[in-house]
Motif scaffolding. Structure first.
Motif, PDB file in Angstrom:
ATOM      1  N   LYS A  76       0.826  -1.216   0.000  1.00 23.65           N
ATOM      2  CA  LYS A  76       0.000   0.000   0.000  1.00 23.65           C
ATOM      3  C   LYS A  76       0.855   1.259   0.000  1.00 23.65           C
ATOM      4  O   LYS A  76       0.585   2.203  -0.737  1.00 23.65           O
ATOM      5  N   LYS A  77       1.884   1.284   0.831  1.00 21.71           N
ATOM      6  CA  LYS A  77       2.700   2.497   0.906  1.00 21.71           C
ATOM      7  C   LYS A  77       3.639   2.656  -0.288  1.00 21.71           C
ATOM      8  O   LYS A  77       4.216   3.725  -0.491  1.00 21.71           O
ATOM      9  N   ASN A  78       3.778   1.580  -1.098  1.00 17.55           N
ATOM     10  CA  ASN A  78       4.634   1.651  -2.291  1.00 17.55           C
ATOM     11  C   ASN A  78       3.859   1.916  -3.575  1.00 17.55           C
ATOM     12  O   ASN A  78       4.424   1.872  -4.668  1.00 17.55           O
ATOM     13  N   LEU A  79       2.567   2.206  -3.448  1.00 18.16           N
ATOM     14  CA  LEU A  79       1.725   2.379  -4.640  1.00 18.16           C
ATOM     15  C   LEU A  79       2.255   3.451  -5.587  1.00 18.16           C
ATOM     16  O   LEU A  79       2.141   3.321  -6.812  1.00 18.16           O
ATOM     17  N   THR A  80       2.825   4.512  -5.051  1.00 21.37           N
ATOM     18  CA  THR A  80       3.316   5.605  -5.915  1.00 21.37           C
ATOM     19  C   THR A  80       4.535   5.181  -6.738  1.00 21.37           C
ATOM     20  O   THR A  80       4.860   5.827  -7.736  1.00 21.37           O
TER      21      THR A  80
END
Length: 245
Positions: free
Chosen positions: A116-120
């Protein structure tokens, strides 16, 4: 006289030799190729052709008359369908349990808990097409259970089979792939890094096979079927990263 005797022996062996055409789901392509080579050590006069692809696509081809002596699906669904269609000689047997993995050239992207936190950092995510590939169905289940289906739906690149997402990652067409671990396990010497996905996130892939009606009079098909259940074949499946039944 010796030449005549040699020719007669050669002709006898040729007449005795058998050929098999086998469909194998792409997830099992590496392992099954190794198993085929091992099997043929004791059947040097026989030949086996293996065709790799998406189970759903080749199930339809079989229904349309494409002749395969054995059919190795990436799940239980298509092997059971072949049996229900009365195109199999025996009930399906499970040959391996599918294992999924996150795969990337960037080792920071392969941890499920950080997805989730690596989506970008993810412009494209490659998976197999769920309409024809069981591993694609499993990939979608994983994304839904992680509540990422909506966030990633416009970033997904579909492969015609589970081998293609690996190629997309290797070629940098996608930053991350949900793939068959059997294609990126250490024995394959992959370009990228992989981490196994907890099986609680997807319906078990009970990879099953059948002997089709086209092998009715082929002793070799039944011998190969028996070999799939052997200790040696199980060792090879495990070596490539499958679980076994």
């Amino acid at each position: 006289m010796k030449k005549i005797l040699f020719f007669c022996m050669f002709l006898f062996l040729c007449l005795k030799a058998e050929n098999l055409s086998i469909f194998v789901a792409s997830s099992a392509s590496k392992a099954m190729s190794a198993i085929k080579d091992e099997f043929l050590k004791t059947h040097p006069n026989d030949t086996i052709e293996m065709i790799f692809g998406a189970s759903g696509k080749y199930y339809q081809l079989l229904k349309q008359g494409r002749k395969f002596d054995l059919f190795f699906s990436a799940d239980a669904k298509y092997a059971e369908a072949i049996f229900q269609d009365q195109n199999a000689l025996e009930k399906p047997k499970i040959y391996a349990l599918g294992v999924l993995a996150l795969y990337s050239l960037d080792p920071n992207l392969i941890h499920l808990e950080n997805l989730k936190k690596n989506l970008t950092k993810i412009n494209h995510l490659s998976i197999a097409n769920p309409k024809i590939a069981p591993y694609g169905v499993a990939a979608k289940e994983i994304l839904e259970k992680l509540d990422l289906g909506e966030s990633l739906k416009n970033k997904i690149i579909l492969g015609d089979n589970i081998a293609q997402p690996v190629l997309y990652v290797d070629s940098k067409a996608s930053e991350l792939g949900i793939v068959a671990y059997s294609l990126v396990s250490p024995i394959n010497h992959p370009k990228g890094k992989a981490s196994i996905i907890d099986p609680k996130y997807f319906t078990p892939l009970k990879q099953s096979f059948v002997i089709t009606k086209y092998a009715k009079n082929k002793k070799l098909a039944f011998e190969f079927s028996d070999f799939i259940s052997s200790t040696k074949a199980r060792e090879i499946f495990k070596k490539y990263g499958f679980d076994t039944p």
